[in-house]
Design an enzyme around this catalytic site. Structure first.
Site, PDB file in Angstrom:
ATOM      1  N   GLU A  98       0.842  -1.206   0.000  1.00 61.18           N
ATOM      2  CA  GLU A  98       0.000   0.000   0.000  1.00 61.18           C
ATOM      3  C   GLU A  98       0.878   1.258   0.000  1.00 61.18           C
ATOM      4  OE1 GLU A  98      -2.515   1.470  -0.487  1.00 61.18           O
ATOM      5  OE2 GLU A  98      -4.319   0.647   0.373  1.00 61.18           O
ATOM      6  N   ASP A  99       0.299   2.360  -0.428  1.00 65.53           N
ATOM      7  CA  ASP A  99       1.033   3.622  -0.309  1.00 65.53           C
ATOM      8  C   ASP A  99       0.786   4.245   1.068  1.00 65.53           C
ATOM      9  OD1 ASP A  99      -1.617   3.975  -1.139  1.00 65.53           O
ATOM     10  OD2 ASP A  99      -1.219   5.934  -2.006  1.00 65.53           O
ATOM     11  N   ASP A 102      -4.520   4.926   6.339  1.00 65.67           N
ATOM     12  CA  ASP A 102      -5.059   6.142   6.935  1.00 65.67           C
ATOM     13  C   ASP A 102      -6.091   5.724   8.001  1.00 65.67           C
ATOM     14  OD1 ASP A 102      -6.072   8.693   7.391  1.00 65.67           O
ATOM     15  OD2 ASP A 102      -6.510   9.134   5.314  1.00 65.67           O
ATOM     16  N   PHE A 151      -2.447  16.456   4.677  1.00 59.44           N
ATOM     17  CA  PHE A 151      -2.777  15.910   3.364  1.00 59.44           C
ATOM     18  C   PHE A 151      -1.495  15.769   2.550  1.00 59.44           C
ATOM     19  CE2 PHE A 151      -6.059  14.439   0.758  1.00 59.44           C
ATOM     20  CZ  PHE A 151      -5.594  14.567  -0.544  1.00 59.44           C
ATOM     21  N   ARG A 164       0.774  12.564  -8.456  1.00 54.11           N
ATOM     22  CA  ARG A 164       1.316  11.207  -8.269  1.00 54.11           C
ATOM     23  C   ARG A 164       2.753  11.119  -8.771  1.00 54.11           C
ATOM     24  NH1 ARG A 164      -2.979   7.675  -6.880  1.00 54.11           N
ATOM     25  NH2 ARG A 164      -4.946   8.048  -7.943  1.00 54.11           N
TER      26      ARG A 164
END
Ligand code: PRP
Length: 181
Positions: A98-99, A102, A151, A164
């Site tokens: 995963e990046d 959260d 963010f 990205r």
């Protein structure tokens, strides 16, 4: 693009060094196990591409596309599977890549789903872990960096599909997304 970034959190070099360490650990832990790395699209594509080049043992990759945010900055709690795996995972050692973790909703849903397919083992490697936002506990087995509740974009992570391709990870200026949530 860079003018939309308030602060660089992790430079290209810091990411490279950290990914190397994580790759080495995975190589040791999965020796002789021929793991399947499952990349969660789209955010994790860059992490996966760099991570696999730091893994020195035989392995394979597959891809899953999940959507939970629908272009917004807050999780909706809805996890949609847009593309499932092509590989049967029964008896395989599966490592989800995963990046960012959260709220944990995505990883909770994905691990539940993949768990029903009886893999030999199921673990999570995430580049970023935003621990303070967790709504559901998730066991993260490998992580690159812990991040504050900001963010973040770049190195695969987007805001409305932008940013990205930034080679670093940075905090997006509030004015870019304020009023659009
Ligand atoms: C992001 C990220 C994770 C998820 C984490 O995906 O890639 O999959 O959100 O959030 P959670 O822990 O609150 O569930 P997103 O839906 O933005 O899609 P993307 O990977 O295509 O950017």
């Amino acid at each position: 693009m860079k003018e939309d970034i308030k602060e660089i959190l992790f430079s290209e070099e810091e990411i490279k060094n950290r990914v190397k360490i994580v790759g080495k650990k995975i190589s040791e832990d999965y020796k002789g196990k021929f793991p399947l790395l499952v990349c969660i699209l789209r955010g994790a594509f860059m992490f996966l591409a760099d991570l696999v080049r730091e893994i020195e043992i035989p392995m394979s990759v597959d891809f899953m596309a999940i959507s939970s945010y629908g272009g917004r900055t807050e999780s909706t709690g809805q996890v949609k599977i847009l593309k499932d795996l092509d590989t049967p995972i029964k008896g395989r050692h599966v490592l989800i890549v995963e990046d960012i973790v959260d709220t944990g909703l995505t990883m909770d849903a994905v691990t539940r789903l993949l768990g029903t397919r009886k893999p030999a083992s199921l673990k999570i490697a995430t580049l970023l872990d935003k621990v303070e936002r967790r709504k559901i506990p998730v066991k993260v087995d490998y992580y690159g960096f812990r991040v504050p509740n900001e963010f973040v974009v770049g190195y695969g992570l987007d805001y409305e599909e932008k940013y990205r391709n930034l080679p670093f990870i940075g905090i997006l200026k509030e004015e870019i997304y304020k009023g659009k949530e």
